[in-house]
Structure formats: structure tokens, C-alpha cells
Write a protein that holds these residues in place. Sequence first.
Motif, PDB file in Angstrom:
ATOM      1  N   GLN A 639       0.811  -1.360   0.027  1.00 16.07           N
ATOM      2  CA  GLN A 639      -0.032  -0.189  -0.160  1.00 16.07           C
ATOM      3  C   GLN A 639       0.895   1.251   0.093  1.00 16.07           C
ATOM      4  N   GLU A 640       1.873   1.179   0.721  1.00 17.82           N
ATOM      5  CA  GLU A 640       2.725   2.243   1.008  1.00 17.82           C
ATOM      6  C   GLU A 640       3.511   2.318  -0.306  1.00 17.82           C
ATOM      7  N   LEU A 641       3.782   1.340  -0.848  1.00 11.55           N
ATOM      8  CA  LEU A 641       4.322   1.443  -2.341  1.00 11.55           C
ATOM      9  C   LEU A 641       3.534   2.257  -3.454  1.00 11.55           C
ATOM     10  N   GLN A 642       2.369   1.771  -3.376  1.00 19.12           N
ATOM     11  CA  GLN A 642       1.333   2.167  -4.192  1.00 19.12           C
ATOM     12  C   GLN A 642       1.186   3.953  -3.967  1.00 19.12           C
ATOM     13  N   SER A 643       1.175   4.318  -2.717  1.00 23.01           N
ATOM     14  CA  SER A 643       1.065   5.585  -2.225  1.00 23.01           C
ATOM     15  C   SER A 643       2.328   6.458  -2.930  1.00 23.01           C
ATOM     16  N   GLN A 644       3.429   5.831  -2.661  1.00 22.56           N
ATOM     17  CA  GLN A 644       4.682   6.325  -3.231  1.00 22.56           C
ATOM     18  C   GLN A 644       4.507   6.669  -4.570  1.00 22.56           C
ATOM     19  N   ALA A 645       4.164   5.426  -5.229  1.00 19.45           N
ATOM     20  CA  ALA A 645       4.076   5.565  -6.810  1.00 19.45           C
ATOM     21  C   ALA A 645       3.359   6.520  -7.457  1.00 19.45           C
ATOM     22  N   ARG A 646       2.163   6.868  -6.605  1.00 22.68           N
ATOM     23  CA  ARG A 646       1.321   7.978  -7.177  1.00 22.68           C
ATOM     24  C   ARG A 646       2.080   9.082  -6.873  1.00 22.68           C
ATOM     25  N   LEU A 647       2.605   9.290  -5.858  1.00 20.82           N
ATOM     26  CA  LEU A 647       3.209  10.559  -5.570  1.00 20.82           C
ATOM     27  C   LEU A 647       4.459  10.939  -6.236  1.00 20.82           C
ATOM     28  N   GLN A 648       5.216   9.952  -6.623  1.00 16.19           N
ATOM     29  CA  GLN A 648       6.459   9.941  -7.648  1.00 16.19           C
ATOM     30  C   GLN A 648       5.918  10.276  -9.049  1.00 16.19           C
ATOM     31  N   LEU A 649       5.085   9.846  -9.484  1.00 16.71           N
ATOM     32  CA  LEU A 649       4.491   9.679 -10.679  1.00 16.71           C
ATOM     33  C   LEU A 649       3.417  10.576 -11.149  1.00 16.71           C
ATOM     34  N   SER A 650       2.975  11.346 -10.017  1.00 11.65           N
ATOM     35  CA  SER A 650       1.859  12.503 -10.235  1.00 11.65           C
ATOM     36  C   SER A 650       2.214  13.474 -11.209  1.00 11.65           C
ATOM     37  N   PRO A 651       1.410  14.371 -11.912  1.00  7.40           N
ATOM     38  CA  PRO A 651       1.724  14.994 -12.903  1.00  7.40           C
ATOM     39  C   PRO A 651       2.664  16.032 -12.551  1.00  7.40           C
ATOM     40  N   ALA A 652       2.637  16.530 -11.198  1.00  2.00           N
ATOM     41  CA  ALA A 652       3.468  17.505 -10.833  1.00  2.00           C
ATOM     42  C   ALA A 652       4.773  17.367 -11.051  1.00  2.00           C
ATOM     43  N   VAL A 653       5.125  16.106 -10.618  1.00  2.00           N
ATOM     44  CA  VAL A 653       6.490  15.845 -10.935  1.00  2.00           C
ATOM     45  C   VAL A 653       7.205  15.795 -12.165  1.00  2.00           C
ATOM     46  N   PRO A 654       8.323  16.352 -12.624  1.00  2.00           N
ATOM     47  CA  PRO A 654       8.837  16.429 -13.871  1.00  2.00           C
ATOM     48  C   PRO A 654       8.840  15.042 -14.491  1.00  2.00           C
ATOM     49  N   PRO A 655       8.395  14.775 -15.625  1.00  2.00           N
ATOM     50  CA  PRO A 655       8.638  13.379 -16.283  1.00  2.00           C
ATOM     51  C   PRO A 655       9.758  12.866 -16.293  1.00  2.00           C
ATOM     52  N   LEU A 656      10.800  13.447 -16.360  1.00  2.00           N
ATOM     53  CA  LEU A 656      12.044  12.630 -16.383  1.00  2.00           C
ATOM     54  C   LEU A 656      12.578  12.178 -15.014  1.00  2.00           C
ATOM     55  N   GLN A 657      12.149  13.148 -13.880  1.00  2.00           N
ATOM     56  CA  GLN A 657      12.389  12.415 -12.580  1.00  2.00           C
ATOM     57  C   GLN A 657      11.684  11.308 -12.363  1.00  2.00           C
ATOM     58  N   ALA A 658      10.401  11.249 -12.741  1.00  2.00           N
ATOM     59  CA  ALA A 658       9.429  10.145 -12.713  1.00  2.00           C
ATOM     60  C   ALA A 658      10.215   8.881 -13.287  1.00  2.00           C
ATOM     61  N   ALA A 659      10.646   9.078 -14.542  1.00  2.00           N
ATOM     62  CA  ALA A 659      11.156   8.197 -15.206  1.00  2.00           C
ATOM     63  C   ALA A 659      12.209   7.486 -14.511  1.00  2.00           C
ATOM     64  N   ALA A 660      13.186   8.463 -13.922  1.00  2.00           N
ATOM     65  CA  ALA A 660      14.407   7.970 -13.166  1.00  2.00           C
ATOM     66  C   ALA A 660      14.034   7.382 -11.953  1.00  2.00           C
ATOM     67  N   TRP A 661      13.036   7.690 -11.422  1.00  2.00           N
ATOM     68  CA  TRP A 661      12.400   6.783 -10.120  1.00  2.00           C
ATOM     69  C   TRP A 661      11.864   5.466 -10.522  1.00  2.00           C
ATOM     70  N   ILE A 662      11.366   5.308 -11.970  1.00  2.00           N
ATOM     71  CA  ILE A 662      11.217   3.927 -12.042  1.00  2.00           C
ATOM     72  C   ILE A 662      12.280   2.992 -12.275  1.00  2.00           C
ATOM     73  N   GLU A 663      13.335   3.580 -13.057  1.00  2.00           N
ATOM     74  CA  GLU A 663      14.522   2.978 -13.438  1.00  2.00           C
ATOM     75  C   GLU A 663      15.053   2.526 -12.071  1.00  2.00           C
ATOM     76  N   GLY A 664      15.047   3.338 -11.035  1.00  2.00           N
ATOM     77  CA  GLY A 664      15.753   3.198  -9.790  1.00  2.00           C
ATOM     78  C   GLY A 664      14.986   2.013  -9.062  1.00  2.00           C
ATOM     79  N   LEU A 665      13.496   2.110  -8.982  1.00  2.00           N
ATOM     80  CA  LEU A 665      12.759   1.149  -8.630  1.00  2.00           C
ATOM     81  C   LEU A 665      12.895  -0.355  -9.278  1.00  2.00           C
ATOM     82  N   LEU A 666      12.999  -0.379 -10.666  1.00  2.00           N
ATOM     83  CA  LEU A 666      12.796  -1.719 -11.048  1.00  2.00           C
ATOM     84  C   LEU A 666      14.418  -2.034 -11.770  1.00  2.00           C
TER      85      LEU A 666
END
Lengths: 778, 378
Positions: A639-666
Motif C-alpha cells: 500500500q505504501e508502495l502504491q502511494s509512493q508510486a502515485r506521489l512520484q508519478l503524479s503530474p506535478a513531478v517532472p516526467p524525467l524525474q518520474a522516469a528515473a524513479w522507475i528506473e531506480g525502482l526496477l
Amino acid sequence: MGVHVFGIRHHGPGCARSLVGALRILRPDIVLIEGPPDADDIVTLLSKDSMKPPVALLLYPPDCPQRAVFYPLAVFSPEWQALRYAQEQHIPARFMDLPQSHRLALESEETNAGEQSPSQDRTPHNPDAAQDSANGLSGEASRIDLQDDPLGVLSLLAGYSDRELWWEQQVEQRQDPSGLFEAIMEAMIELRAHATVSLQHEAQREASMRQTIRATQKEGFDKIAVICGAWHAPVLANFSSSKADAALLKGLPKTKVIATWIPWTYSRLASRSGYGAGVTSPGWYHHLWASPDRAPVRWAIYAARLLRGEDLDASSAAVIETVRLADALAALRALPMPGLQEMNEALLAVLCGGDPGPLRLIRDRLEVGDQLGTVPDETPTVPLQRDLEAQQRRLRLPPTSEIKTLDLDLRKDKDRARSRLLHQLQHLGIPWGQPQPVSRKSGTFHELWQLRWQVEFVVALIEASMWGNTVESAASAAVQSRADQAQHLAELTALVDSAVLAGLPAAIDHVLNRLQAQAAVSADVQHLMDALPALARVARYGDVRQTPTGHVVPILDGLFERIVIGLPGACASLDEEAAGRMMNRIGSVQESVDLLDNAHQRQAWQQVLQQLLANDSTAGLIRGRCCRLLLEQRVIDAQELQSQARLQLSPAVPPLQAAAWIEGLLFGSGLMLLHQDPLWNALDGWLGGLAAEAFIELLPVLRRAFAGFQPPERRSMTEKVKRLTAGICQRAETSGVNAPSSAAPETLGVDRERADRVLPVLAQVLGVKLVGHPNHGK
Amino acid sequence: MNRSQVPRSTTPASLAPGESSSVLRHRAEQEFAHELEELARVDDRPKPPNWRLSPLAARTYLLGGKLENGFEVSPKYIGNARLIEIAIATLATDRALLLFGLPGTAKSWVSEHLAAAISGDSALLIQGTAGLDETALRYGWNYARLLAEGPSLDALVPSPMMRAMQTGKLARVEEFTRISSEVQDTLITILSEKTLPIPELDTTVQAQKGFNIIATANNRDKGVNELSSALMRRFNTVVLPVPETLEAEIEIVERRVDQLGRALELPAEKPALQEIRRIVTVFRELREGITLDGKTKLKSPSGTLSTAEAISVANNGMAMAAYYGDGVVRAGDFAAGITGSIIKDPVHDRVVWLEYLQTVVKERDGWKDLYRACREVL
């Protein structure tokens, strides 16, 4: 009466055979050989059975072993055969060249002079001298090259483009040796009459040879056989006054020189291995020496057998044709028998079918060969070498020039001792064994080594003997000295690591002390992080090798504390590249924490990770990684992960940073994406909501994130996509509930409005009731 | 290079009687008839049975040289002499010879001249194609006679191979690997037992001494039929390389352009050495993917850029200069030719050639004219 001079070519099998024949007829009472008189004392070792060529005379000044000089000898070397002959007949054999004690001294004087007056040109013969001494006997050819190449002139006159070939055919392949040495002498007299004036050190060498001959005459020897390079033959045959020679040799500087025999290899003898002009094909020469009759036939058969051993086709019919072609080629070129070139060309055209690959194999294994000589145990050596030999015997690890693989089980005492020895030698700059990566299943108790003894290791041993007289003490001293010079923490910890592997407790203590001192003043968290894994390994596995590692733990704790404090600061405002490096470091610290398995440390580490995750200034990549690590340790749940994901991937976050987050996560494994549906959905939603331009911009980053996955992982992902979208549609059909992700039907390419129009009719046909359909109510 | 060293070889005057000089291309034994004659006259070395020349004289014919009586033999193959020696020695041991190599490395050329020197006849030629059937390697039938008279030797149409066997000459098979494998294998009996059975007539043709086969095949061909190992075993393989040095390649191009120009009676002066050097340099650099000074990496085009193509570019330039220019070959005359021979793939090769022009040709001293001429064509 008196002196009989035999001009030879060093390492010429034909010369050697002719020489043996000539000596048998002459029956001299002493043999003088062009070689260093410094080695006269150890010539008697030749009588031992365990002396097997190829071997080399090694001469070195004890204060500077790097300047060692080698005189390699193979079974087909005329010098070797002359020594053997003397020893069989119980007559003395002596070397007559200018002693290396003078030559090395002269050389170092020249180098010093060159250094002192750099503005002046170095004396012209200086590089020549250096080269000559490095090549030993085999340096002759190259030296003649420098002197206007008189032999080349001779062969050009004979219509040959290749000087070696001319000598080969005229001298080495000669079946009838009578008159050979007289002819060589005559040719050389003629050549020397036209050659330019000899160089100074050449004159000194020849003077020294003459003086030795005179001294021998004075001693009352009657029939003196003199064996020297063909070039020197004329000046040794006729000479009168000793005054000029004595003047030349007067007041030469002298240095202490130690002489010994060392084993040599054919590959080292071959010129391509960097020891100057040697013999290009020692294996072929050996073959010519060992089986003079029908050498080409045997050679072709050896080649065929070699190819068969490598699972290549080589039929007897092909061997027959190879020999026929070689014979025809020899006839076409008017040669008495096929030489190596004819053999190679025939092998290439017939056995290898024009493919140069197999020929290269023949070149390496047959033409050069990997024979390694042996020397008797009584051979004088440095104590370090003796210690190594004793250990090699005790541990049953004989040095060979073949490449061998050694699998060590570290739980066994003997294997552990072997491993220690190999690691210690690494510290001494003797890479006898190359550590190989161990496949996963054999675990941490195994070590895989590739062993290959190389003859130059002997020199390295002599060099290393400045550290100590046993392998262990020398390695220990070498490590300590390196620790004193080390600048970075990582270097020091790597040293600790390898010192543990080499089992050097004294060195470990020393390095640890240095490490503690360095860690205290080091401000850079990254260096501390780099240092941690090696130390953690030592603390964890040290006991497998029974090395006392009690000192490590306190240092490790100190390092860890510093990392925990410094890390959040070090992770702020990093660019993409630095973030990538930091991510790897965090990963390796995590590994160390897992390895140490200390509850207290684990807790502290998890807190830092959470801190990083919460901090907005941390790079996306690192935050993704932290999220992953925490999830794996069950500090945060789905659940925490999902909320983190929403947070990090929300439209307010610059797309590049969001993508980097995914890269780090995966990073590293896509399994999480497969098994964590909430994450999958969050990702799906984020992707679906991206604007077209942003999507294109992100594509490379996303691609990179997915590129590291294994093919099976990627396959199951695509299957999951298929299943999910199918499921979504199905649910939409039957229950009439709208799809959780509105993106799904669009990706299928369905025009919703038109599809909806069909549904009522379809429902009627199928006899089902259409419930809750969004358009139904209209 | 010193031009005076290169011997002037032939003039059409040396043709065999009865041959018209209007023939576009003469066979090797016709064009170099007087060299062969002269070689045979002074040749006193032992000859294998049915050979026109001794192996050593054949070597001299291929590689050129001066005879004892001062007669100059022009070199036919410029390159590694040892390869030619292996080829001749192979034929002397009655093993079949397979010449392997990239397109345009003078395989067929060497094969023709070997046949001319050894058998005095290079016409017993079988051109390998995918559609070739067994009759081309064995024999066919004159069906009118076959129907009228029944099977007889008179109704049989021998292949060049069969004629070579009967007369003890060399048969040549071009593009060997394009022949389908089944048909290739017909050669196995011919090569190992030196006989050709004719079951229809219950007889066999037995090869006379001196019979042998020279096959050529290129190793960059698409759709090649690999030789079976049974067949491969009966051949000695000689791989002909691309010319080793720039100078060797220039010499080859220059010599061939000279010969071809005269054969085609082009009124232009033969191109200056400098132009040939430029063409060869361009070809070599693109082929090896690096400039001659080793400083710039280049992309390589899809074609092989063989020496043969360089020859044709130079030749083409000569024709252009002769018919549209003032007879002196300049950059503009061969710009179109060189562009056409490099750009085989309209997209990829065009990029390669443009990059080369922009980064290498444009910057090079004295190459401005070539750059401008080539940019005009593109």
C-alpha cells in the motif's frame, strides 16, 4: 695445430648438427664458446640429468635485478651441443665473451652519462648495446642488421629477398657438412673486409675473446675449438699481438654479477614474444633436430594429429597431398627439401582448405610449441625462489607453461595453503595464477584459478627478493609498503581484502591501522562507501580462512556510522551520472549490511533509506532505489508502495524525474513489477496519462529501465499486459463495470462509440441482458 | 614508379593466324602468343606430361621476368609470387586447384593465364550458374542424331570438361560455388578416378595425362552452395587476397587500364599516374574503413570495391575524356564512374560516400577538383 674456429648461427639446427660432426672429427681438448665467462662456474650443472633445455643463462647485478641478461639455449643451439659435447668427452668448456660484469657496468655508465648531459646526443652504439645485452646470444642478428646488414648484402647477391631464407637454405638445410665452416669463414672474411668499422664495444668483445684464446693456449691446451657467431669468426682465427687487445680491455669498470640457470620456454625463444630477434619457429627447429630424416612428412602428420585433436577434419589422404604439394613447391623453387614456408603453404592449401584459422593453431602449438625446460635443484637461486620451489613441491603445484585450471576447496587445508600461496605471489607481482569467476553453485568455499608459469617470473622473483626471503614475509612487506603509499580509502580496503586472501596477518594489522587513520580524516562519503564492502567481506568470511580479523569489526562500525551520517547530504542535487554511481554504492552498502547481519546497523540503515525517500531534493533514481530496497526488506508494504508510486508519478513531478524513479525502482529485476499489481496499475495510469510529447521524450529513459531485464521477465510482462487488457475488456462486457484503466480499450484500437452501437443487437442475438452499460441509459 | 621498368607487352600483331583483329577481347594464349612461344623455345626444364611449359616457365609467364636471351615477359599477376607457385605446384601434383577470393581479385584472370601457359588453351571453360545441369560437366546428346541413329559416340555432344579429359588439357570452372551441390558432385569421380563413365554406350572416357581442373569461387557471394567436404578434399585451395600495398594496386590498375585502352582503341591518352593513384586511394580507404595515414575512421560501403572496379573506373574515365573531353583524363571524367561504383545501395552507400567526400576529399591538398566534380554528380 692450435685454434679451430667454427662460425655458427645461434639457434641453427643445421649448424648444430654440422658442429657436432666436426667436433667428433677434430677431437679438441678444450671448447671455447661465445658467452659470458661469469657463468663458467655453473657450466658443470649441465651434467645433471634434470638439466633439460630450453634453459637460459641468467646474469644479473644483485643490486638491480631488472637489468638481468638472458642467454637462452635450446637443444638445437650449437652452443648447447658444444657444451654437451665437452661434458660427454670430459674436456673443459669455457665462455670467452667480454664478461657481463664489465658489460653491465659499461652500460650503466653510459646511461648515467646520458642522463647527466641530456643536451648531447647519446652515443650511437648505446641503444645497440642495451639491445644486445637484453637479447643475449640471440641478439646477434639484429646487431648485424644495424651494421649495414652484411649478411643481407650477401643474400641479395645470391638473389634472395629474404636474408634468413638464404642462410636457411645454404647453411641450415645442407645435408653434407664438410667444408661448411671453411666456407662460412671465407664469406665472413670477405664481408668484414668491406664492412664499416666495428663499434667500440664490439671491438672490446672480440679482444676479450682473443685474450681468452691466448690464455687457453698458454695453459697448454693443444686443440682448441672456438665456437662463435659467424660474424666474429674471421678475427678469432688470425691474430698476433696481444698488446692492442690488452689496451682495449684496460681499466674497464666492473660490477658484481650473479649467474644462474633458469628454465626457458620455446614461446619465449620465439622472437614475437618480445625478447628481440630470437628464433621465429623453435618448434620447427626442434623438429628438424629431433627427426632429421623425412622431417616434412612427420611435420605434416603432427599437424594433422593436432587438428584432429581439435575436432577438425584431417584425413591421411590430405596429409599425403600436403606432402606432395610441399615437395612440388620445393622442386619448383629448387630446394633440396621443403622448408617451413613450403610446409605452411601446403598445409594451408590442403589441410586447412585455405582457411588461415587452423594454420594459426599449428603456428602456436607446433611451430612455436610450449616446451618448458628444467634446471637441477642445485642451481644457485635466491632464497625467495628456493622457498617458492619448496612450497610448490609441498603443495604439489609444479610450474608448467601450459594453461591449467585449478579448482580449490577452501575448507581443505592443502587447498587453502595453495590459495594463500597464489594470492601472496600476486602481491609480489607474479601472476602465476589468474583468479577466475566462480559459478554460483559452488558457493563461497571455492576458488577457481588459471595457472600458467612464465619464465620471466624468475626475474620477478629475484626483484621481489628485496622484500624478504620467504614468499609470505616478502608478500607481507610488499603489502605494508603499498599501504603506506595508498592515498584512497578504497585502495586500503582492497588491500585488506587481498591481504586476508593471502593470509598475511601482520600486513592486515598494519593496513587496518592505516585504514583507521585515513577513515577518520576522510570527508568523502563515497570513498567510505567504496571501502565498506571489502571490509564487510573480511569480517564475514575471514574466519573461513582462519585469519584473525577481530580488528576489522571496530573499524567497520566506525565506517558505517560515518556513512549513515553523511549519506543524506551526499545524495542531494546529483546529476544523472553521479546519481547512477551513488545508486550502485547504496546497493553495495546494502549488500554489506545484509552480509554483516547486525540488527542495530540494519535499523540505522533503513532509517537512512527512509530519510532519503522522503527528501524531495534526492534524485529520482536514488529514491526509486531506496523504495525498492525498503520494500524488499518489508519496511514498507504494498500500500505504501502504491502511494509512493502515485506521489512520484503524479503530474506535478517532472516526467524525467518520474522516469528515473522507475528506473531506480526496477533496477536489476522486473519481478517486482510482475508481482506488485498496485505498482503495475500506478505505472499504467501514469503512462496512459502522459502527453504525447512527454512520452516520446521519456521513451529512452523507460527503455533503459526495461533493458536490464531478463528475456523471460520481459516475456511474462507482455503476457501480463495481454492478460490484463483481456480481463479488463471481459469485465467491461459482462458486468458492465467500466474498466479500471480507461486507457486499455483505446490501446486495443476500439472505437468506443461505434462498438457501443453494436452491443444492444449483440445482446439480443446472444440472449443476454445488457446491464449497467454506460450508453444503455440513454 | 618507374614506367620504363614496366615492359610493353603485346600488340595485336602477335595474333594467331586466321584470327580477326576486330575481336573485342582476345584469349590469353592469343594475346600473349609470342611470349608463350618465346618461353617454350628457351624452356629446357623437365615438363610434366602434356604441359606446354615447365612449371618454372609457367611461373615466369604469370609473374613476368627477363629470359636468358633478354626477352621480357610481362607480369600477368602482380602480388604474392608464392601464391602462384602454390597454384602451379598444385597442378603439377595433379590435384585440382580452387582459387578463392573476393570478387575482383583476379581469380578468373589467373585461371585463364594458367590454362594458357600450361595447356596453351584457355577456352575449355564452364561458367557456373545456378541453372547449370550435369550435361554441362559431362556430355549432352544431339537429339536428331540420337533419334535417327540410336546412341553412338557420334550422337554425343562432349562438354568442355570431357574434351579437356580427352586432350589432356586444363578445364576451367568459373563461379564454382554457384553450381548446385548435386551438379558439383559430378566432379568427384572425374577428380578421383580421372574417368567419365558413359553408361548409355557402356564405355568410359579416361582422362589423358595433363588433364586437371581449375575452379574459381568467390567467398562473398550470396546464395553460395558450399562445397561438400568430399569435393573440398580433392581441391587445393589458394586464397587470392586484395592487393597488399597501395603501390601494388596502382601498378595493377595502371597496367590493366593501359592494356584495355589499347584493346578498345580509345583515342585518349592513358590517365596520369596521379589520377590512378587517387582512384586507388579512394577505393582502398573506403574498403579498409580507415584513411591511409591511419588517422580517420571511415564507414565502408556495401560493395567490395575491388581492384577490378578501380580498373573499370579508370577505363571509363579514359573513354569520357576521349569522347567528351580533350583526351586528358581529369577528375571530372571519372567522378561519375567512381560515384557509381561506390554507391551500390542508394541510401547507405550515399551517406558513406558523402561523408567521405566531406571529411576526407574536401580537406586533402590538391583534391579540390575531385571534390567539386563528385559533388556535382551527386
